[in-house]
Design an enzyme around this catalytic site. Structure first.
Site, PDB file in Angstrom:
ATOM      1  N   PHE A   1      33.622  36.796  36.762  1.00  0.00           N
ATOM      2  CA  PHE A   1      34.338  35.759  37.507  1.00  0.00           C
ATOM      3  C   PHE A   1      34.354  36.102  38.995  1.00  0.00           C
ATOM      4  CE2 PHE A   1      35.769  35.478  33.203  1.00  0.00           C
ATOM      5  CZ  PHE A   1      35.857  34.114  32.976  1.00  0.00           C
ATOM      6  N   GLU A   2      34.088  35.120  39.834  1.00  0.00           N
ATOM      7  CA  GLU A   2      33.874  35.387  41.252  1.00  0.00           C
ATOM      8  C   GLU A   2      35.057  36.013  41.976  1.00  0.00           C
ATOM      9  OE1 GLU A   2      33.709  30.805  41.960  1.00  0.00           O
ATOM     10  OE2 GLU A   2      33.928  31.714  43.923  1.00  0.00           O
TER      11      GLU A   2
END
Lengths: 266, 337, 266, 337
Positions: free
Chosen positions: A52-53
């Site tokens: 997840f960024e």
């Protein structure tokens, strides 16, 4: 809506999950990508690495997250870090798949999520790139998820937020993007598409169950390549549906959005 | 001079809204860090009065509906801060509230107005469209990664970072980035300018009175941001003893010498998520997005929750008080669904 | 050795400690710098921030460390990190003092710790820069510690490992180094020196107790500027000596090196 | 093309010993990271045979007398690895042993031969001087910071980093750095090329069977190094369950997908210091430095401690076994002086 025993979110998640290879590193956003990655992990791809960024790497999500930075995205993760570290992994080649949405897409897989109309005086201002530009530029294979509508699948996007193949073969490399990257699949509520190797143009490779070729063509604003062995994609299996419903999203946090036919975020 | 050059292949036409240079910033830090061991506790009202000025370049921590410093956002809106230049990578609710309250002048855009699963609040989108079209708001286009790297460059004390995205995209043209041919590899690269901000506000799990801060969960852009602002306000769930900091020094993500103010505000990120403590208040988020459908209901929302309270504690009462907050804690810890 | 009740390491540490301002961030290496910083902290500068290049920030050292990465340098620290983070702090302006040693120094404070003689065929190859080049380039005030010998204090160093004022006023800035930085003090076993503001040349400002001006001139290989109010520096006070011996280095880990007149590492 | 350029003010004449490009490295990582969840446990002999090849560009973790992977160094010497290109920022004992054993061909120099408080071993210095003068060893000059940044650049996936030192120094001329005028500030900057290494070896406190690793104390250049080598060998004091990793994911400094081999070797950094576990063996260090005064005593040292043992466990017996190691543990924990 056709009469069927699964909703469109469930269907799209299942179609997308089937395209994920085992042992891949997958950059995912909220919604369908999460369902697809999680389903794939339960089915044929137990060894993927979800990322997840905002900073979560390989979490064991207790429930589906409500945003890309939510505490569910770092729950029992193997690494929590900051956003530069995540995008530097992608820059370093450690990102097999990224999932992107958008407001418009064209035949070369260029995505617009910035403006409708003229940049300086937009008729609609959308949120802008978010993580999309970097995902689409740095990850090896970009998976695009969109609603299949004529106003979205257009000849030329008003603004390239995230470059696809730009204007054809070699254009990405010419622009300076890392070689070997680019759009890989497009998942819509009607079809499965890829990009033809030689021309880099979007190509229809599968029709969702009960969808007709004509329906897809009618809802596409550019001339679509069509594979010779176009298939009607097999509907969800009982196993896919039960894993998705019982293990992936038992509380229907995301799945329920298909029930009321609500819009996908971009 | 070697006579050799690096080709500039293309230049964006976007403005740089943060005008601070690395050398200016060095001079500033030289003096500021002498306050490393000062007791920096202060209340939020004074902190915002003292450290956030109209026209500042402001950058805020957290991401999506996670760890936004909402107490500070409320206070800036109450104090009617104006003409702020905003680093707007990964912004959602905090940005929207400030935009609609009239605090914002220019933005470096990564992601604005969107609220992920809740969609785009109608009033905010209309507002943004009007301000852009009228030239009332300046905007430069980036993306979450390039914005994060711009903050990181500044935190590293350098004027730019080379990166490998933004090429072939229209955003580049509306950015202040330049595209060069790499002198080592011969390949194309984009250089993005560092952002040295005037002021940064970050909400953390715990810190000591000097500002040595620990954060859990996703860090988003917070490391880069906290180290590259002239003034740094830390709002914190809890103040802890420095001994606790010294027991786990690898966890001090923001050392005290970067910090100007420490404000203790339990539940200070409500309605957003504090990882490991309390979950996002989805009902409140929905209430906000619904209110943002028209001007009068949005004004009502501001009047009820921001202008109608004198501080964040009073706001917390309005959103449901202890009972609601305990429910969000239970939700975070998976004790309820 | 003169007859006195303190050794040369003790004396140099005390002279250096007196020059450290309170509330300063100090980048220190093993040996005398550690003694000086710790003594200053116990005396007049309780609020300094000691920093070690391998990753220790503001530790409470239980004993004097044996190297710059040793566990004593991170004991009860307020932050442990990696070397880039430490040097980036310096690049960002967060480093008031750095202490450097070297094998040769010239009148502009340029330091050589790389080679004696010709670079390609050195008569002596020293370790090289280590952290010195970055410290001397990025920190505001560089403190140099050297043995005062004619072969070390020379007209022009064989190799500039760490630039001082290079060849005079403005040369650092012209070379592109951050403005306002440069050599600040030189501590030797005979004297205290600074750099004259106008010419940026090394200047004698203090003689260590019992050392004569002539002795310093004889042991300096270039023409030394001498301040008008040259002082014989006051000897260590009882308080300085007792704090140094009882609190700073009670096990004489570093202090003992003065007892046997052993060499300072560079 | 904009027609505009960035001036190159000066170029170093030093060689780049690591020839791997960012794009090549990307292709390599694309395949490698598919092994994230492979059980990577292996013995040190096999690890060195399989992952360290003659002519490789090698980079090693730790610093000074702290957390050097001595078990790996011994094994490389026993296996007579040759023509290695070495990243030699902050190197001491590990570098010296390998240089004198004839393993080294070229070096990027930050700090070599020196042993801080123990001085410079005579044989090593003489050896280095002869190899440089005879052109037998290539050397490029950097410093600890620029070497650390070169590793970091690679770990970030970019071909260089801009930095603000190395200017006005003679080392620059013997480096592969270039000096430019910054297109944003107009000021001078140095660009240092990234080091993508063939192989990296790092000793850690603990990791799981996949290589998810935790490290305590000063990290030196290890974050950058571990993420920018084609092959990464982790030697570890202890293998722990993945559940322990997941309990503190902020402490996973090296995630498993970077790792190729996991080798469990308790006390694997002796005679150097393992922060929080055991202190540096000062007596052994003195024994080594004394031995390095002439060729025959140095050979004796190698024969006794490296060639004369078949593995590191046997070496540990030779240096005093359990009793000695417990003493070093007591020393680390301040139970003895």
């Amino acid at each position: 809506m056709r009469n069927r025993d699964y909703n469109i979110i469930e269907l799209m998640a299942i179609i997308a999950a089937r395209e994920i290879e085992d042992r891949a590193v997958i950059y995912i956003g909220t919604g369908i990508p999460m369902l697809a990655a999680s389903l794939a992990q339960h089915m044929h791809a137990p060894n993927i690495v979800p990322v997840f960024e905002a900073g979560g790497v390989a979490p064991q999500m207790p429930t589906l997250p409500t945003s890309v930075g939510c505490s569910r995205t770092t729950y029992r993760a193997i690494r929590t870090c900051d956003m530069p570290e995540i995008f530097e992994m992608a820059q370093l080649g450690i990102a097999h798949y990224a999932f992107l949405g958008g407001a418009q897409v064209d035949q070369y897989g260029n995505i617009n999520s910035t403006v409708k109309g003229r940049y300086e005086a937009p008729s609609v201002r959308w949120p802008g790139s978010g993580g999309a530009n970097a995902f689409g530029s740095l990850c090896w294979r970009t998976m695009i998820i969109m609603n299949h509508e004529k106003r979205r699948f257009i000849e030329k996007v008003d603004f390239i937020t995230t470059p696809g193949y730009i204007d054809g073969p070699g254009a990405r490399e010419k622009a300076g993007l890392p070689p070997g990257t680019g759009p890989y699949r497009v998942f819509t509520d009607k079809a499965l598409l890829d990009f033809e190797e030689r021309t880099k143009r979007m190509r229809l490779i599968g029709l969702l169950p009960e969808v007709t070729l004509d329906e897809v063509i009618q809802n596409t604003g550019f001339e679509l390549l069509i594979t010779e062995d176009l298939k009607q994609l097999p509907p969800p299996t009982d196993e896919e549906l039960s894993v998705l419903r019982e293990k992936v999203d038992p509380f229907r946090i995301v799945l329920s959005r298909g029930d009321k036919n609500s819009k996908e975020e971009n | 001079m070697s006579g050799k050059v690096i080709e500039i292949l293309e230049e964006g036409s976007g403005q740089i809204f943060s005008k601070i240079t690395p050398n200016e910033f060095r001079e500033h830090m030289r003096e500021k860090v002498k306050n490393a061991w000062r007791d920096k506790r202060i209340d939020i009202k004074t902190a915002i009065q003292q450290f956030v000025h109209d026209g500042d370049y402001l950058t805020m921590g957290g991401v999506s509906f996670v760890r936004l410093s909402m107490a500070a956002v409320h206070e800036m809106i109450r104090q009617k801060k104006r003409n702020l230049n905003l680093a707007a990578g990964t912004r959602t609710y905090d940005f929207n509230l400030m935009l609609d309250a009239g605090c914002v002048k220019n933005i470096d855009c990564g992601y604005i107005t969107g609220m992920e699963i809740f969609g785009i609040p109608y009033m905010t989108r209309k507002n943004a469209e009007r301000m852009i079209t009228d030239g009332e708001m300046g905007i430069a286009e980036y993306d979450n990664a390039s914005m994060a790297w711009r903050h990181k460059a500044a935190a590293m004390g350098i004027p730019f970072l080379p990166i490998r995205n933004m090429m072939g995209a229209d955003g580049f043209k509306h950015s202040a980035a330049i595209k060069i041919r790499c002198p080592f590899t011969g390949e194309e690269l984009v250089l993005v300018p560092a952002i040295y901000a005037d002021v940064c506000i970050i909400h953390v799990h715990r810190c000591d009175i000097y500002g040595n801060a620990q954060i859990e969960g996703a860090l988003n852009e917070d490391l880069g941001k906290s180290k590259s602002a002239k003034r740094l306000i830390i709002t914190t769930e809890k103040i802890i003893d420095t001994d606790e900091i010294r027991l786990a020094p690898d966890r001090t993500l923001i050392p005290c010498f970067y910090v100007d103010a420490v404000v203790e505000i339990p539940y200070g990120t409500h309605p957003t998520n504090m990882p490991g403590m309390y979950y996002v208040d989805i009902d409140h988020m929905k209430e906000y997005v619904a209110a943002a459908r028209d001007r009068s209901s949005l004004e009502e929302y501001y009047n009820k929750y921001i202008f109608g309270v004198k501080n964040f504690a009073e706001y917390l009462e309005k959103v449901g008080g202890k009972e609601r907050l305990h429910y969000l804690e239970d939700l975070e810890h998976l004790r309820v669904r």
